[in-house]
Design an enzyme around this catalytic site. Structure first.
Site, short mmCIF file in Angstrom:
data_model
loop_
_atom_site.label_atom_id
_atom_site.label_comp_id
_atom_site.label_asym_id
_atom_site.label_seq_id
_atom_site.Cartn_x
_atom_site.Cartn_y
_atom_site.Cartn_z
N SER B 62 0.68 -1.31 -0.15
CA SER B 62 0.26 -0.03 -0.05
C SER B 62 0.73 1.13 0.21
O SER B 62 0.05 2.39 -0.34
CB SER B 62 -1.16 0.08 1.27
OG SER B 62 -0.47 0.24 2.62
N LYS B 105 1.09 4.29 6.64
CA LYS B 105 0.12 5.43 5.35
C LYS B 105 0.36 6.60 5.60
O LYS B 105 0.95 6.77 7.03
CB LYS B 105 -1.55 5.40 5.95
CG LYS B 105 -2.29 4.03 5.71
CD LYS B 105 -2.39 3.72 5.06
CE LYS B 105 -3.28 2.23 4.95
NZ LYS B 105 -3.22 1.20 4.23
#
EC number: 3.4.21.-
Lengths: 182, 186
Positions: B62, B105
């Site tokens: 990700s 993230k």
């Protein structure tokens, strides 16, 4: 000469004691147990029954929540989702998979998502809880209130109990419905 | 003569008893000091990992290309405790749906910020505002990332630390790159 030697020895003893005491204290407060004063009326009558005159001090057990295992009825302290500096103390009404009839939330019925809890104060209407901000993530859990330790007259263990009108309607996961029997 | 001999025997017996007692006491002292040092250093390690920083091995696609699979990064926890997380920082946070799992993230929006909830290829742009006490997280690999676009803003208190250094692989040691899709940060 003797004076400086004594001072240095005293200083070294202080530093070594400091390096033992501070990490041990911090670790115990982080991992095992934490002591906190309850403020506000949101958990009346279980905590702070007579208002602000003598706030209750509770012992928060942090060891039992290390694997994020809580059951319905436990009184837990949670990091507030609205203000990360603040901790709030509430009762667990629903765990993941429960269907809850809400009181004043935007939806009338809610299924608690995976990894979340539904928490409510005992004093309905005077409590800033899941009816305002919705289910909270399990990762925000801070400790489980196990005892009231102050004032001495109120020394007692806090037993898990769900108010009879706040039982979950249905558990979708069907895993742990220990409190649905009676 | 006999008396003296007797006295000697008693002495010998006594000294053997004392010696075994001293040995036992030495063993006891050693054990206690070993346990004490273990507890002390364990507590110091806990404080260092909890309040200074920790090493994290990342997995998953990700955050490509900033962080690839099996990279080791150093995440510092001071700025999280002081509430100094800023837009554009890469953070490690507990997953809101499984607290035992961590996610890595980039912070796209802090509380009160306007963020774009639609993907980069969507024709209609949708916007929302991040509520109080929450942050908006997105992976750098927008096509292959489960982030706030699917589960919404997450509470600030779930953040564990800010990634500040990459330590492995050796050819990319150093501070992390800026976001490849900088237009997402409004």
């Amino acid at each position: 000469m003797a004076q400086t030697g004594f001072g240095r020895r005293y200083f070294r003893a202080f530093v070594s004691g400091f390096f033992v005491a501070v990490p041990v204290t911090v670790t115990v407060l982080d991992r095992l147990a934490y002591v906190a004063r309850v403020e506000g009326a949101s958990m009346q009558p279980s905590l702070n029954p007579d208002g602000g005159s003598s706030p209750d001090v509770v012992l928060l057990n942090r060891w039992t929540v290390r694997n994020y295992q809580v059951q319905r009825g436990d009184v837990v302290s949670v990091l507030s989702p609205k203000n990360p500096q603040q901790k709030i103390i509430k009762r667990v009404i629903g765990i993941e998979g429960d269907f809850i009839k809400t009181m004043g939330y935007k939806n009338r019925f809610v299924r608690v998502p995976d990894g979340h809890l539904w928490i409510e104060g005992d004093h309905h209407g005077h409590s800033f809880d899941s009816n305002t901000f919705g289910p909270v993530s399990l990762g925000l859990i801070h400790g489980r209130a196990s005892h009231i330790i102050w004032p001495p007259s109120r020394w007692q263990r806090i037993e898990p109990s769900v108010p009879s009108d706040r039982r979950p309607l249905l558990n979708w996961n069907g895993a742990s419905d220990d409190s649905n029997d009676d | 003569m006999i008396k003296e001999y007797k006295q000697h025997a008693v002495n010998g017996h006594e000294s053997a008893f004392l010696r075994s007692g001293r040995m036992f006491r030495g063993f006891f002292v050693k054990t206690v000091s070993f346990v004490g040092y273990t507890v002390q250093y364990g507590c110091i390690a806990h404080c260092a990992f909890e309040y200074i920083g920790e090493f994290v091995s990342c997995s998953g696609p990700s955050m490509e290309p900033t962080i690839t699979n099996h990279d080791v990064v150093f995440s510092e926890r001071v700025s999280r405790h002081l509430c100094r997380i800023q837009k554009g920082d890469i953070v490690i946070a507990k997953s809101p749906f499984d607290p035992k799992m961590n996610i890595c993230k980039r912070v796209i929006g802090l509380e009160g910020d306007k963020v774009c909830t639609s993907g980069p290829s969507d024709i209609f742009k949708t916007h929302t505002y991040v509520p109080r006490g929450h942050v908006w997280l997105e992976g750098d690999n927008l096509r292959n990332s489960t982030d706030s676009r699917s589960y919404g803003p997450i509470p600030y208190a779930l953040i564990r630390g800010r990634v500040c250094l990459k330590l492995w692989p050796p050819h990319s040691v150093g501070v992390l790159a800026e976001s490849p899709n900088g237009g997402r940060i409004l």
